[in-house]
Write a protein that holds these residues in place. Sequence first.
Motif, PDB file in Angstrom:
ATOM      1  N   GLN A  80       0.821  -1.206   0.000  1.00 39.69           N
ATOM      2  CA  GLN A  80       0.000   0.000   0.000  1.00 39.69           C
ATOM      3  C   GLN A  80       0.862   1.266   0.000  1.00 39.69           C
ATOM      4  OE1 GLN A  80      -3.406  -0.089  -0.237  1.00 39.69           O
ATOM      5  NE2 GLN A  80      -3.143  -2.303  -0.461  1.00 39.69           N
ATOM      6  N   ASP A  81       0.235   2.364  -0.404  1.00 36.39           N
ATOM      7  CA  ASP A  81       0.960   3.633  -0.511  1.00 36.39           C
ATOM      8  C   ASP A  81       1.421   4.154   0.843  1.00 36.39           C
ATOM      9  OD1 ASP A  81       0.623   3.630  -3.250  1.00 36.39           O
ATOM     10  OD2 ASP A  81      -1.196   4.864  -3.204  1.00 36.39           O
ATOM     11  N   TYR A  82       0.598   3.969   1.880  1.00 37.52           N
ATOM     12  CA  TYR A  82       0.993   4.542   3.169  1.00 37.52           C
ATOM     13  C   TYR A  82       2.193   3.821   3.770  1.00 37.52           C
ATOM     14  CZ  TYR A  82      -1.444   0.749   5.681  1.00 37.52           C
ATOM     15  OH  TYR A  82      -1.862  -0.457   6.173  1.00 37.52           O
ATOM     16  N   ILE A  83       2.416   2.561   3.388  1.00 30.87           N
ATOM     17  CA  ILE A  83       3.616   1.857   3.833  1.00 30.87           C
ATOM     18  C   ILE A  83       4.846   2.427   3.124  1.00 30.87           C
ATOM     19  CG2 ILE A  83       4.777  -0.369   3.922  1.00 30.87           C
ATOM     20  CD1 ILE A  83       2.502  -0.150   5.882  1.00 30.87           C
ATOM     21  N   ARG A  84       4.714   2.680   1.822  1.00 32.83           N
ATOM     22  CA  ARG A  84       5.825   3.294   1.094  1.00 32.83           C
ATOM     23  C   ARG A  84       6.121   4.692   1.629  1.00 32.83           C
ATOM     24  NH1 ARG A  84       3.502   0.385  -3.391  1.00 32.83           N
ATOM     25  NH2 ARG A  84       2.072   2.119  -3.868  1.00 32.83           N
ATOM     26  N   THR A  85       5.074   5.419   2.025  1.00 32.57           N
ATOM     27  CA  THR A  85       5.288   6.753   2.606  1.00 32.57           C
ATOM     28  C   THR A  85       6.039   6.659   3.920  1.00 32.57           C
ATOM     29  OG1 THR A  85       3.241   7.533   1.569  1.00 32.57           O
ATOM     30  CG2 THR A  85       4.127   8.831   3.393  1.00 32.57           C
ATOM     31  N   ALA A  86       5.658   5.677   4.758  1.00 28.99           N
ATOM     32  CA  ALA A  86       6.339   5.501   6.044  1.00 28.99           C
ATOM     33  C   ALA A  86       7.809   5.158   5.840  1.00 28.99           C
ATOM     34  CB  ALA A  86       5.638   4.410   6.854  1.00 28.99           C
ATOM     35  N   ARG A  87       8.098   4.340   4.861  1.00 33.33           N
ATOM     36  CA  ARG A  87       9.494   4.008   4.587  1.00 33.33           C
ATOM     37  C   ARG A  87      10.242   5.208   4.022  1.00 33.33           C
ATOM     38  NH1 ARG A  87       8.112  -1.901   1.874  1.00 33.33           N
ATOM     39  NH2 ARG A  87       8.274  -3.135   3.800  1.00 33.33           N
ATOM     40  N   ALA A  88       9.563   6.004   3.208  1.00 32.94           N
ATOM     41  CA  ALA A  88      10.214   7.183   2.621  1.00 32.94           C
ATOM     42  C   ALA A  88      10.569   8.211   3.690  1.00 32.94           C
ATOM     43  CB  ALA A  88       9.294   7.809   1.579  1.00 32.94           C
ATOM     44  N   LYS A  89       9.821   8.223   4.779  1.00 35.51           N
ATOM     45  CA  LYS A  89      10.124   9.151   5.869  1.00 35.51           C
ATOM     46  C   LYS A  89      11.345   8.728   6.677  1.00 35.51           C
ATOM     47  CE  LYS A  89       5.390  10.814   6.611  1.00 35.51           C
ATOM     48  NZ  LYS A  89       4.252  10.880   7.565  1.00 35.51           N
ATOM     49  N   GLY A  90      11.874   7.553   6.395  1.00 34.61           N
ATOM     50  CA  GLY A  90      13.074   7.097   7.079  1.00 34.61           C
ATOM     51  C   GLY A  90      12.809   6.293   8.336  1.00 34.61           C
ATOM     52  N   LEU A  91      11.571   5.833   8.542  1.00 33.37           N
ATOM     53  CA  LEU A  91      11.280   5.026   9.721  1.00 33.37           C
ATOM     54  C   LEU A  91      11.998   3.679   9.636  1.00 33.37           C
ATOM     55  CD1 LEU A  91       7.424   5.556  10.253  1.00 33.37           C
ATOM     56  CD2 LEU A  91       9.299   6.513  11.582  1.00 33.37           C
ATOM     57  N   PRO A  92      12.496   3.188  10.763  1.00 32.99           N
ATOM     58  CA  PRO A  92      13.098   1.847  10.750  1.00 32.99           C
ATOM     59  C   PRO A  92      12.075   0.801  10.303  1.00 32.99           C
ATOM     60  CG  PRO A  92      13.607   3.008  12.796  1.00 32.99           C
ATOM     61  CD  PRO A  92      12.570   3.832  12.092  1.00 32.99           C
ATOM     62  N   GLU A  93      12.573  -0.255   9.699  1.00 31.75           N
ATOM     63  CA  GLU A  93      11.662  -1.269   9.149  1.00 31.75           C
ATOM     64  C   GLU A  93      10.803  -1.905  10.234  1.00 31.75           C
ATOM     65  OE1 GLU A  93       9.942  -3.442   6.018  1.00 31.75           O
ATOM     66  OE2 GLU A  93      11.205  -1.643   6.102  1.00 31.75           O
ATOM     67  N   TRP A  94      11.353  -2.102  11.444  1.00 32.16           N
ATOM     68  CA  TRP A  94      10.563  -2.740  12.496  1.00 32.16           C
ATOM     69  C   TRP A  94       9.410  -1.844  12.932  1.00 32.16           C
ATOM     70  CZ3 TRP A  94       9.932  -0.625  17.352  1.00 32.16           C
ATOM     71  CH2 TRP A  94      10.810   0.408  17.716  1.00 32.16           C
ATOM     72  N   GLN A  95       9.594  -0.517  12.876  1.00 31.70           N
ATOM     73  CA  GLN A  95       8.496   0.382  13.192  1.00 31.70           C
ATOM     74  C   GLN A  95       7.450   0.397  12.085  1.00 31.70           C
ATOM     75  OE1 GLN A  95       9.681   4.327  14.300  1.00 31.70           O
ATOM     76  NE2 GLN A  95      10.974   3.658  16.020  1.00 31.70           N
TER      77      GLN A  95
END
Length: 310
Positions: A202-217
């Motif tokens: 989903q797009d919101y997962i890609r957005t969370a990763r783009a923000k630099g959040l650690p993968e476990w978060q």
Amino acid sequence: MWKFIASRLLQAVPVILAVITVTFFLVRIAPGGPFDSEKAVIPEVKAALEAQYRLDQPLFQQYLAYLGDLAQGELGPSFKYPGRSVNELIAAGLPATAELGLYALLVAVCIGGVAGVLASLKPNTAQDYIPMSLAMIGICMPTFLLGPLLVLLFGIQLEWLPVSGWGEMPGDKLLPSLTLGAAYAAYVARLSRAGMLEVLSQDYIRTARAKGLPEWQVITRHALRGGLMPVVTFLGPAFAGLLAGSFVVETIFQIPGLGRFYVQAAFNRDYTMILGTTVFLSTLIVLFNLASDVLAAWLNPRLRSQFGEA
């Protein structure tokens, strides 16, 4: 939400009535009777017993009388255990059966959920293939085969765990719980993998990763809630299925649960015990299905709004 619950309960009434009707007439037309045995019973005694249990009445009249007792919460007297009602026998066997079902559900959720989530993180790799292959084996292997294999390995060969009984020690309950929960752990693994794969795209997962959040978060804070939604929907029917499916496991491990009475009732043509247990389990299946739908609606805002409008 309350309108949705009320409508589902109203829809369940004809389903349960159909189960009662089919079961009632099937057990009555089956060969043999509750007072047939190797030792002959004189006709006078048999007639008195049939009159006591209303078996001398026409079949449809027996059916109406049973529905009347059922409306008052009475499941009738047991033919196999004179002086004891089906309500008492179910109350005596249900605690062990429910405890076994809860432990098996815990095994299914913990093992299956972890396996499915790990498999979804690296699809089409060994981390995905190995747990999914084991899940397929778990689905295909029946409990009456898995139980003796676990007993042979851990109880007889290694002598780590007891092979029967239902004591107070945790080790006494490990083999039955693993036997009963293995197949459901496999289903949970496949459901959680499919749900997580859908959410992770989903797009919101890609957005969370783009923000630099650690993968476990990203996984724990954003993906798990939506990814495990299919598992939540599955839990209600799964627990009801575990209660009903525990009869084989209870027989293998000699557990004093509801399955003991049900199996004996089938062999002894204990009509009321067969009927009462079937009605009880059918009602539980309906209620657990309803509970899983309500829980899914609570976790999913879109479903919650739909149910709120219903």
